[in-house]
Design a protein around this motif. Structure first.
Motif, mmCIF file in Angstrom:
data_model
loop_
_atom_site.group_PDB
_atom_site.id
_atom_site.type_symbol
_atom_site.label_atom_id
_atom_site.label_comp_id
_atom_site.label_asym_id
_atom_site.label_seq_id
_atom_site.Cartn_x
_atom_site.Cartn_y
_atom_site.Cartn_z
ATOM 1 N N MET A 4 -20.965 2.221 25.742
ATOM 2 C CA MET A 4 -22.036 3.001 26.366
ATOM 3 C C MET A 4 -21.553 4.400 26.732
ATOM 4 O O MET A 4 -22.254 5.391 26.514
ATOM 5 N N ALA A 5 -20.353 4.503 27.277
ATOM 6 C CA ALA A 5 -19.800 5.813 27.626
ATOM 7 C C ALA A 5 -19.645 6.681 26.383
ATOM 8 O O ALA A 5 -19.994 7.871 26.383
ATOM 9 N N LYS A 6 -19.131 6.099 25.323
ATOM 10 C CA LYS A 6 -18.960 6.821 24.070
ATOM 11 C C LYS A 6 -20.317 7.237 23.488
ATOM 12 O O LYS A 6 -20.479 8.350 22.984
ATOM 13 N N PHE A 7 -21.297 6.351 23.559
ATOM 14 C CA PHE A 7 -22.646 6.646 23.073
ATOM 15 C C PHE A 7 -23.253 7.823 23.829
ATOM 16 O O PHE A 7 -23.832 8.734 23.241
ATOM 17 N N ILE A 8 -23.097 7.820 25.154
ATOM 18 C CA ILE A 8 -23.622 8.925 25.973
ATOM 19 C C ILE A 8 -22.928 10.229 25.586
ATOM 20 O O ILE A 8 -23.571 11.261 25.431
ATOM 21 N N ALA A 9 -21.626 10.182 25.414
ATOM 22 C CA ALA A 9 -20.878 11.403 25.082
ATOM 23 C C ALA A 9 -21.242 11.947 23.707
ATOM 24 O O ALA A 9 -21.274 13.163 23.507
ATOM 25 N N GLU A 10 -21.545 11.073 22.768
ATOM 26 C CA GLU A 10 -21.752 11.511 21.385
ATOM 27 C C GLU A 10 -23.212 11.629 20.963
ATOM 28 O O GLU A 10 -23.527 12.385 20.048
ATOM 29 N N ARG A 11 -24.112 10.896 21.621
ATOM 30 C CA ARG A 11 -25.476 10.826 21.082
ATOM 31 C C ARG A 11 -26.603 11.110 22.064
ATOM 32 O O ARG A 11 -27.739 11.273 21.644
ATOM 33 N N VAL A 12 -26.324 11.107 23.337
ATOM 34 C CA VAL A 12 -27.380 11.268 24.334
ATOM 35 C C VAL A 12 -27.156 12.569 25.092
ATOM 36 O O VAL A 12 -26.045 12.841 25.535
ATOM 37 N N HIS A 13 -28.183 13.345 25.224
ATOM 38 C CA HIS A 13 -28.094 14.602 25.969
ATOM 39 C C HIS A 13 -28.547 14.346 27.408
ATOM 40 O O HIS A 13 -29.735 14.232 27.677
ATOM 41 N N VAL A 14 -27.569 14.235 28.313
ATOM 42 C CA VAL A 14 -27.883 13.954 29.715
ATOM 43 C C VAL A 14 -27.822 15.204 30.587
ATOM 44 O O VAL A 14 -28.043 15.120 31.797
ATOM 45 N N THR A 15 -27.560 16.339 29.999
ATOM 46 C CA THR A 15 -27.472 17.575 30.773
ATOM 47 C C THR A 15 -28.744 17.782 31.578
ATOM 48 O O THR A 15 -29.849 17.677 31.049
ATOM 49 N N ASP A 16 -28.578 18.020 32.879
ATOM 50 C CA ASP A 16 -29.669 18.259 33.817
ATOM 51 C C ASP A 16 -30.614 17.070 33.974
ATOM 52 O O ASP A 16 -31.759 17.230 34.377
ATOM 53 N N LYS A 17 -30.145 15.868 33.682
ATOM 54 C CA LYS A 17 -30.950 14.661 33.858
ATOM 55 C C LYS A 17 -30.325 13.780 34.921
ATOM 56 O O LYS A 17 -29.154 13.908 35.245
ATOM 57 N N SER A 18 -31.117 12.877 35.466
ATOM 58 C CA SER A 18 -30.625 11.895 36.431
ATOM 59 C C SER A 18 -30.246 10.624 35.695
ATOM 60 O O SER A 18 -30.970 10.185 34.797
ATOM 61 N N CYS A 19 -29.122 10.024 36.086
ATOM 62 C CA CYS A 19 -28.641 8.801 35.453
ATOM 63 C C CYS A 19 -28.360 7.753 36.528
ATOM 64 O O CYS A 19 -27.760 8.061 37.548
ATOM 65 N N LEU A 20 -28.765 6.530 36.268
ATOM 66 C CA LEU A 20 -28.537 5.404 37.165
ATOM 67 C C LEU A 20 -27.789 4.335 36.385
ATOM 68 O O LEU A 20 -28.239 3.913 35.316
ATOM 69 N N GLU A 21 -26.647 3.902 36.911
ATOM 70 C CA GLU A 21 -25.905 2.815 36.288
ATOM 71 C C GLU A 21 -25.973 1.592 37.191
ATOM 72 O O GLU A 21 -25.511 1.619 38.325
ATOM 73 N N LEU A 22 -26.549 0.535 36.673
ATOM 74 C CA LEU A 22 -26.649 -0.725 37.418
ATOM 75 C C LEU A 22 -25.427 -1.578 37.106
ATOM 76 O O LEU A 22 -25.096 -1.782 35.941
#
Length: 126
Positions: free
Chosen positions: A57-75
């Motif tokens: 999941m961490a690798k996927f976020i780093a390579e494929r998901v643009h989270v800049t200026d977004k809120s993220c919640l990890e359960l």
């Protein structure tokens, strides 16, 4: 035609029983503690290890998901690897949650890798 069994090869898998693990994700190096000596079962202490799913999941976020200026919640953040990577990738707000017994463990990993107030830590019974 021949069927070839697919197998994921995690380069970090053989280090599951080490107390400290280093991950290079994108342009960032993340160093995390884990507690492999704890008695781990489906119902206890699962948050003290870095699991393949968290790494993926961490690798996927780093390579494929643009989270800049977004809120993220990890359960059920456990070691907080995913939350740390979301913050490093520019998320404006990151909240890492877990059961009470993992909060200090998560806090240590977060403070080791990013400024202490950059990721919110919350108790969540799930």
């Amino acid at each position: 035609m021949e069927l070839v069994k697919w197998r994921y090869r995690n380069p970090y898998h053989d280090r599951r029983h080490e107390r400290e693990r280093m991950f290079v994700i994108g342009s960032h190096t993340v160093i995390l503690d884990q507690q492999p000596s704890e008695d781990i079962s489906l119902h206890q202490n699962t948050g003290f290890l870095i699991w393949d799913g968290g790494y993926l999941m961490a690798k996927f976020i780093a390579e494929r998901v643009h989270v800049t200026d977004k809120s993220c919640l990890e359960l059920g953040a456990g070691s907080a690897l995913v939350s740390i990577v979301a913050h490093l990738q520019g998320a404006s707000r990151v909240v890492a949650t877990n059961l009470t017994e993992y909060l200090q463990f998560m806090r240590r990993n977060i403070e080791r890798n990013v400024p202490s107030q950059s990721i919110e830590i919350c108790e969540l019974t799930w």
